[in-house]
Scaffold this motif. Structure first.
Motif, PDB file in Angstrom:
ATOM      1  N   ARG A 147       0.841  -1.214   0.000  1.00 27.77           N
ATOM      2  CA  ARG A 147       0.000   0.000   0.000  1.00 27.77           C
ATOM      3  C   ARG A 147       0.868   1.253   0.000  1.00 27.77           C
ATOM      4  NH1 ARG A 147      -5.025   1.080   0.877  1.00 27.77           N
ATOM      5  NH2 ARG A 147      -6.615  -0.523   1.195  1.00 27.77           N
TER       6      ARG A 147
ATOM      7  N   TYR B 125      -3.159   4.594  -8.331  1.00 27.66           N
ATOM      8  CA  TYR B 125      -4.076   3.477  -8.456  1.00 27.66           C
ATOM      9  C   TYR B 125      -5.098   3.477  -7.322  1.00 27.66           C
ATOM     10  CZ  TYR B 125      -0.434   1.572 -11.530  1.00 27.66           C
ATOM     11  OH  TYR B 125       0.495   1.397 -12.518  1.00 27.66           O
TER      12      TYR B 125
ATOM     13  N   LEU C 196      -6.772   1.113  -4.673  1.00 29.30           N
ATOM     14  CA  LEU C 196      -6.321  -0.138  -4.077  1.00 29.30           C
ATOM     15  C   LEU C 196      -7.433  -0.817  -3.290  1.00 29.30           C
ATOM     16  CD1 LEU C 196      -2.805   0.918  -2.726  1.00 29.30           C
ATOM     17  CD2 LEU C 196      -3.335  -0.272  -4.869  1.00 29.30           C
TER      18      LEU C 196
ATOM     19  N   THR D 166      -7.914  -4.544  -0.874  1.00 28.85           N
ATOM     20  CA  THR D 166      -7.131  -5.598  -0.229  1.00 28.85           C
ATOM     21  C   THR D 166      -8.044  -6.741   0.202  1.00 28.85           C
ATOM     22  OG1 THR D 166      -7.304  -4.552   1.966  1.00 28.85           O
ATOM     23  CG2 THR D 166      -5.378  -3.985   0.611  1.00 28.85           C
TER      24      THR D 166
END
Length: 234
Positions: free
Chosen positions: A18, A26, A28, A30
């Protein structure tokens, strides 16, 4: 904004990635295991996945095989295993790249950029380069505009690199490409003499598009040289 999903059960790895991806622009997402990742894919549009191999609940190999049933975005595998057999297993079930732990985060970022560039370029430029929107041969249709492949009316799901290899061969039926030439054009990286990556990818393509992968109609092996697309030859 392109979306990257980071899948790893180690919080430290997710935090590290991260941090390095944070300034790259971008979006992100998870997940801590494969099941969470697959559930997220039902809700979110994801452009690339960085996927750990060793995870609880559902490992990376199982996850990659499952997502390839419906998705064709690039997948980069992360694993502490560095043996060739492990890499071949990852590539064989549909991964596009493989990074061994411990890794340099900057290398992962660079590989993500490279995979996204290649994937986007193949999608955007295929029709312009060919002057047509598709290839149709003996029950096999390659829709280069939408990056879809059908065999006798049924859609098959290829990874980005599998699609690129099939398209490369199909555009010039009868022309023999060496494994080095295929690697050069699809991976855009120096060819590794000991690599059997092309063989693994061709085998996976045959399993998806051929009636009998042991007696291929489309992709022919030219022993000692490479591969060619048979087309309508008998």
């Amino acid at each position: 904004m392109e979306t990257i999903m980071l899948v790893d059960d180690e919080p430290e790895i997710l935090q590290l990635l991260r941090m390095y991806f944070g300034g790259e622009g971008y979006r992100l997402l998870t997940a801590e295991n494969g099941r969470e990742a697959l559930e997220a894919l039902e809700r979110e549009k994801v452009d690339l996945i960085v996927l750990d191999v060793m995870m609880p609940v559902m490992n990376g190999i199982e996850t990659c095989a499952k997502l390839r049933e419906r998705h064709n975005m690039p997948v980069i595998m992360l694993s502490a295993k560095g043996q060739d057999d492990d890499k071949i297993a990852g590539l064989g079930i549909g991964a596009d790249d493989y990074v061994v732990k411990p890794f340099n985060p900057l290398e992962v970022v660079a590989r993500v950029r490279s995979q996204l560039r290649r994937y986007n370029r193949l999608g955007a430029n295929t029709a312009a380069e060919s002057g047509c929107g598709g290839i149709a041969v003996d029950g096999l249709t390659i829709d280069t505009d939408n990056r879809r492949v059908t065999v006798e009316g049924g859609e098959v799901h290829l990874t980005p690199r599998e699609f690129a290899i099939l398209e490369l061969l199909a555009r010039t039926p009868g022309h023999v490409f060496s494994t080095e030439q295929i690697y050069d054009r699809v991976w855009n990286e120096p060819f590794m003499e000991s690599s059997n990556t092309i063989m693994v990818h061709v085998r996976k393509i045959r399993e998806k598009i051929e009636r009998d992968a042991k007696k291929p109609r489309y992709i022919q092996t030219v022993w000692g040289v490479g591969y060619k697309f048979r087309g309508n030859e008998q």
